[in-house]
Design an enzyme around this catalytic site. Sequence first.
Site, mmCIF file in Angstrom:
data_model
loop_
_atom_site.group_PDB
_atom_site.id
_atom_site.type_symbol
_atom_site.label_atom_id
_atom_site.label_comp_id
_atom_site.label_asym_id
_atom_site.label_seq_id
_atom_site.Cartn_x
_atom_site.Cartn_y
_atom_site.Cartn_z
ATOM 1 N N HIS A 122 0.873 -1.183 0.000
ATOM 2 C CA HIS A 122 0.000 0.000 0.000
ATOM 3 C C HIS A 122 0.911 1.234 0.000
ATOM 4 C CE1 HIS A 122 -2.834 2.917 1.797
ATOM 5 N NE2 HIS A 122 -3.803 2.105 1.438
ATOM 6 N N ASP A 199 2.981 -4.714 8.195
ATOM 7 C CA ASP A 199 1.774 -3.903 8.035
ATOM 8 C C ASP A 199 0.582 -4.848 8.154
ATOM 9 O OD1 ASP A 199 -0.469 -2.635 7.095
ATOM 10 O OD2 ASP A 199 0.463 -1.840 5.275
ATOM 11 N N GLN A 202 -4.528 -5.331 6.881
ATOM 12 C CA GLN A 202 -5.506 -6.243 6.273
ATOM 13 C C GLN A 202 -5.472 -7.642 6.885
ATOM 14 O OE1 GLN A 202 -7.810 -5.252 4.258
ATOM 15 N NE2 GLN A 202 -7.018 -3.256 3.659
ATOM 16 N N CYS A 363 -4.615 2.462 -3.793
ATOM 17 C CA CYS A 363 -3.392 2.971 -3.151
ATOM 18 C C CYS A 363 -2.227 2.007 -3.329
ATOM 19 C CB CYS A 363 -3.603 3.261 -1.663
ATOM 20 S SG CYS A 363 -4.828 4.512 -1.361
HETATM 21 N N1 PLP Z 1 -1.732 -0.794 4.623
HETATM 22 C C1 PLP Z 1 -2.647 -1.539 3.992
HETATM 23 C C2 PLP Z 1 -2.264 -2.901 3.517
HETATM 24 C C3 PLP Z 1 -3.938 -1.048 3.805
HETATM 25 O O1 PLP Z 1 -4.843 -1.776 3.166
HETATM 26 C C4 PLP Z 1 -4.247 0.252 4.274
HETATM 27 C C5 PLP Z 1 -5.587 0.836 4.044
HETATM 28 O O2 PLP Z 1 -6.300 0.469 3.161
HETATM 29 C C6 PLP Z 1 -3.266 0.973 4.935
HETATM 30 C C7 PLP Z 1 -2.024 0.423 5.092
HETATM 31 C C8 PLP Z 1 -3.532 2.353 5.471
HETATM 32 O O3 PLP Z 1 -4.440 2.294 6.516
HETATM 33 P P1 PLP Z 1 -4.997 3.638 7.180
HETATM 34 O O4 PLP Z 1 -5.510 4.478 6.064
HETATM 35 O O5 PLP Z 1 -6.059 3.171 8.101
HETATM 36 O O6 PLP Z 1 -3.853 4.280 7.898
#
Ligand code: PLP
Length: 404
Positions: A122, A199, A202, A363
């Site tokens: 992401h 991270d 998900q 993203c």
């Molecule tokens: N990392 C992953 C794999 C995500 O899917 C997302 C959000 O869709 C994020 C990071 C960012 O999350 P947040 O916008 O809640 O900070």
Amino acid sequence: MYEIDKIREDFPILSRTVYGKPLVYLDNGATTQKPRCVVETISEEYYSVNANVHRGVHFLSQQATNLHEASRETVRKFINARSTNEIIFTRGTTESINLVASSFVDSQMEEGDEVIVSVMEHHSNIVPWQLQASRKGIVLKIIPMNDRGELLLDEYEKLFSSRTRLVSVAHVSNVLGTINPVKQLIETAHSHGVPVLIDGAQSIPHMPVDVQQLDADFYVFSGHKVYGPTGVGVLYGKEEWLDKLPPYQGGGEMIQNVSFEKTTFNELPFKFEAGTPDYIGTTALAKALDYVSAIGMDQIAAYEHELTLYAMQRMKEIPGMRIFGEAEQKGGVISFLVGNIHHFDMGTLLDRLGIAVRTGHHCAEPLMRRLGIEGTVRASLGLYNTKEEIDLLVAGIERVSRMF
Ligand code: PLP
């Protein structure tokens, strides 16, 4: 026994209609709906406890502080961290990664040092490192994947050099649904003496996570993706690492003593929590974690796995269907395109049928480039989705396809 009807009743929004059709909410990767108990926790705390935490001697402040710190313990238990000192409350995954990127690069890296990320990250696990790259001259190395959406572990191993300082990878891809073999990725990194950030945005809502069993050095996630409130998230870090890192932001709460000549910093976890925290949000997050724990993370994982298999099988029956992400270990995220129908058209027309999916690059533009596409339609499942909803999705896609 997975009591899906009872579970759905806990989420009032699921019984609303959209354009006169029953809502089919399949955008859980973006954010999840909230059970009644989470929403009620928020209003109850505002109505009857509200006071700033850690500061007051008065009754309400102490009560709010107790709730806030009890939430930290709930998070600790949920991911099996060793100590609450290792649980930092943030605004979400993005802020957690930015915190590590800033403090880690500042204190542990020199120009020319390397961070390894994967091709399926992401943007929030790419851009924070790029910001540091432009500031400090660090170098990003990218783990490639095969066409099923599985990371190439041999190539990963080859990326390590004497300059590698950190690996930062997603547990589960928000586009492909791939469940990465993070335990193995961590073992490899550790064999090179390199720490790992996972991270978990998900993964946390969909499977049990044990940070000690994984031996993750940092693990981050967002409250709103695990049926909790927006605006609150978690950074787990091993105490030995958090102790080494400098504060990310300055302000109240994170200090021990301040004079104009010198400031000393508070101990963990407060060193990283400058300013008034979202103490209502943390209580509500704890409520959400209690809620999913009561259902059982193993039960949720098993239920969603079955639902994913069903969805994959049904969707593949649709003529012209292309699914992106067919990893052997795959969670309930299904990205697809049908024939040459633009993802935006498909998403917009599904919406008219009451079906909420996401469209676009999710993203993850570098991943789109790797796949040779501009975007996909993405259906992402949650603990309250049903086979009937998958059937509605499939019927909807077929109906839209016939229009083109
Ligand atoms: N990392 C992953 C794999 C995500 O899917 C997302 C959000 O869709 C994020 C990071 C960012 O999350 P947040 O916008 O809640 O900070």
